[in-house]
Design an enzyme around this catalytic site. Structure first.
Site: not given
Length: 748
Positions: A405, A408, A534-535, A622
């Site tokens: 983390c 981030k 989101g992230h 696809d």
């Protein structure tokens, strides 16, 4: 913890002129100070080399010989490439404004956009004249004109401007026209001066006057063109102030150079003629972090003619001073030479060489020019390996970056970039909103309402950036990820973004994230899909992905495995993205090939599915990472006795894909995709399209099964919706109990 390089400065090049091309190669060889990110913005991926342009027009050189391909050059220089046209620069905010991109922030900037002939003041010139610049427009008009002359026995063209540029154009156009129509080629040159090649020595001017007489080129000296008019196709009247009037098929405008009009609105230092004024260090007088070179710039202490030789000579000093500026060192002044060698190509194998008052004509000067030009262009066609570079790029002092983390992206970066991107798309507020908690009120998770009676359709995908342009890369990524929903017949509703930003300062990361999010909103807008969260993490390279959610009625689900005999297979996009970008990584793909691939990849599959629904689609998928044959294999139920006959000749193919395959380039996933080749009863590896069956696609097309009788109408509808490469590529037939694939239509 891991050690990495952090970006702190953005250096932008605007325009891919000769000077910037030389500097890019020097950067590839010798590098920049650590922590600098380099970006080139240009609307031309193939920049014409002025020294070879006349001989390209005469047919002596082909397109690739006479153009610098900026795509492999920028990759060699580790430079991002943004394909767009700059329309303004704000030096106060340090923002570059483009026609099709959101504004981009810079720390330092260099401008090399050349010049254009001045035609606006002459009535009719804009409508009926063909300016010598931009060169791509000139070449398109020239080649289109040559096509109209098929079978003709006469041709008449006018050239307005008798400077060196007009002279070379006239001589080389005459040679090409004589090859097409024979002796019926007529050339008229209109020049307001009393002698051709204004600015050159009297000896050169006398030689050219004799050559024009001997080659029967009509020379109208001391004639000022006051208007162009047309009252019939392929008929342009050239009117002069003296009363002279000449009718031509085409009129080419090669007058004195003028500057791009938008430069005068930037606040940068410009002269009365509109060109940027620069110091001896090549910095603009007004802003030391903005450099300018080539025709667009005037050195106030050393004014020189607008000639390619000066642009070429400015390459090394520009590189030196950019390096010094970025490193915080004192810049070095540059003084261009007063006299220079000039070689005028006569189109017939001869050339006039001059320097100062000296001038002479010989076939050897033409050969000398060929040698000089060939060596210059070899700099941009042949790149040394990394170990051959004279000064490898020095890394930053390593900085320890956290994982987990701790990787981030900072909260301020997120809030700044998202707020700026959302403000670019106010129409979002008009959409029907299923989002109860999302980016407008950030929380630990998004909350979205599901309509009664609907089922949720979910998919996720992520991949590293295959383009240096984050705005375009985001659009490709969105379309790639949403295609899974379109293939199942679902309506997209929300997406969650998964982004990795290169290590850098907050300002650099905020700019990158803004470009990503602006591209994301641009691609989501047609389907009115909401970005709800989101992230975002830091990492060594840019990557992006999306978790996509959509709704569908339970009885409208479109799955892969509904094939049956009597259905035909329709593919909406050409194949080849995998091999093209594999070649691009090795500096072997031409820029125009990558441009064509990008045009295909940024096209959404949404309207294609609308067409398929209107024509009775039964099954769909696809085409992405597993390649055409891999995804088609997934469509065949293992329990059903079915087979597919593929028309290999019918496969749509991106430009350059065959040449890259023939050169041995393959995507890293290609060999694994080839494992399905054992399911083909009659493989035909000698066919140029065969390897494309296994080529992984990014943002590829939809492959749909529809009733055979409805294929013609469906293809017409797809073409009208912009899917111009759509093709019927095969049929579903009863199986034989052997392999499920058969290939037909081998090209002889």
């Amino acid at each position: 913890m891991q050690e990495t390089t952090s970006i702190h400065t953005d250096l932008f090049f605007v325009g891919g002129g000769h000077t910037h091309a030389i500097v890019l190669r020097k950067i590839g060889m010798e590098g920049l100070p650590p922590g600098v990110r380099l970006t080139l913005i240009t609307n031309l991926v193939d920049t014409p080399y002025s020294g070879m342009l006349p001989c390209h027009i005469s047919g002596l050189y082909d397109f690739d010989q006479s153009h610098i391909d900026l795509r492999p050059l920028t990759r060699f220089a580790n430079c991002r490439l943004i394909m767009d046209e700059v329309v303004n620069i704000d030096p106060q905010q340090q923002r570059i404004h483009c026609r099709h991109h959101p504004p981009m922030a810079y720390d330092a900037l260099s401008i090399d956009i050349g010049s254009t002939p001045g035609t606006v003041a002459v009535p009719g010139a804009k409508e009926y004249g063909i300016p010598a610049k931009p060169v791509p427009r000139l070449l398109r008009a020239w080649h289109d004109y040559l096509e109209t002359l098929a079978g003709a026995s006469a041709a008449t063209i006018g050239i307005v401007g008798g400077g060196v540029g007009g002279v070379e154009l006239a001589l080389n156009m005459q040679v090409r026209l004589q090859q097409v129509v024979g002796p019926g080629a007529n050339i008229h040159v209109f020049h307001r001066g009393g002698r051709l090649a204004t600015g050159r020595s009297r000896a050169t001017q006398r030689q050219l006057a004799k050559i024009f007489r001997d080659r029967h080129i009509h020379t109208h000296l001391s004639e000022s063109v006051c208007g162009l008019a047309s009252n019939a196709p392929d008929a342009v009247q050239v009117h002069c102030e003296s009363g002279l009037s000449v009718t031509c098929d085409r009129v080419f405008w090669v007058t004195n150079a003028s500057a791009a009009p938008w430069l005068s609105h930037t606040g940068l230092s410009v002269g009365e003629d509109g060109f940027l004024q620069v110091q001896d260090t090549l910095q603009t007088l007004s802003h030391p972090n903005v450099f300018a070179v080539g025709d667009v710039a005037t050195m106030v202490n050393h004014p020189r003619p607008k000639a390619g030789v000066f642009a070429v000579r400015q390459g090394p000093p520009l590189y030196e001073n950019l390096y010094r500026y970025l490193a915080g060192d004192r810049l070095k002044p540059f003084k261009p030479q007063r006299q220079f060698l000039n070689i005028i190509d006569l189109g017939d194998g001869n050339a006039i060489a001059s320097r100062g008052r000296w001038s002479a004509q010989s076939v050897w000067f033409r050969r000398w020019k060929h040698w000089i030009d060939g060596n210059f262009m070899a700099l941009f066609h042949q790149f040394p390996a990394m170990e051959q570079r004279s000064k490898p790029i020095a890394p930053d002092k390593p900085t320890a970056q956290c994982a987990g983390c701790g990787a981030k992206v900072g909260q301020s970066v997120l809030s700044q970039a998202l707020a700026r991107a959302r403000s670019d798309f106010p129409e979002i507020q008009q959409w029907a909103n299923p989002v109860k908690i999302g980016l407008n009120s950030p929380d630990d998770a998004a909350v979205v309402a599901i309509p009664a009676g609907k089922l949720a359709v979910q998919t996720v995908d992520q991949f590293p950036a295959l383009l240096d342009d984050p705005y375009i890369f985001a659009q490709i990524c969105v379309n790639h990820c949403l295609s899974d929903l379109f293939a199942m017949g679902a309506t997209p509703q929300t997406v969650l973004a998964l982004a990795t930003l290169p290590y850098g300062t907050d300002a650099v990361q905020a700019e990158t994230l803004y470009q990503l999010m602006a591209g994301t909103y641009q691609a989501l807008s047609p389907s009115k899909t909401w970005l709800v969260g989101g992230h975002t993490t830091e990492g060594p390279q840019l990557s992006l992905g999306f978790a996509c959610n959509g709704w569908i009625d339970p009885d409208q689900i479109l799955t892969k495995q509904n094939l049956r005999p009597g259905l035909s297979l329709v593919l909406t996009k050409p194949l080849g993205t995998g091999v093209l970008f594999a070649a691009d990584m090795q500096l072997a793909a031409k820029g125009r090939w990558i441009d064509a691939a990008v045009t295909s990849m940024v096209q959404s599959n949404q309207q294609a599915m609308d067409c398929f629904r209107a024509h009775g689609v039964v099954a769909c998928t696809d085409i992405t990472g597993f390649g055409l044959l891999g995804h088609l294999y997934e469509m065949l139920p293992r329990s059903a006795n079915l087979a597919v006959e593929l028309s290999i000749d019918a496969l749509p193919v991106l430009p350059g894909a065959h040449r890259c395959l023939a050169a041995g380039y393959r995507s890293s996933l290609h060999d694994r995709n080839c494992q399905v080749a054992c399911q083909v009863s009659n493989p035909q590896p000698q066919h140029p399209n065969y390897p494309l069956l296994f080529d992984p696609q990014t943002s590829g097309g939809l492959l749909a099964a529809i009733p055979t009788g409805r294929v013609p109408d469906c293809l017409t509808a797809l073409n009208q919706s912009g899917y111009v490469h759509s093709a019927a590529i095969g049929e579903v037939v009863p199986g034989t109990g052997q392999t499920p694939f058969a290939i037909r239509g081998l090209a002889s």
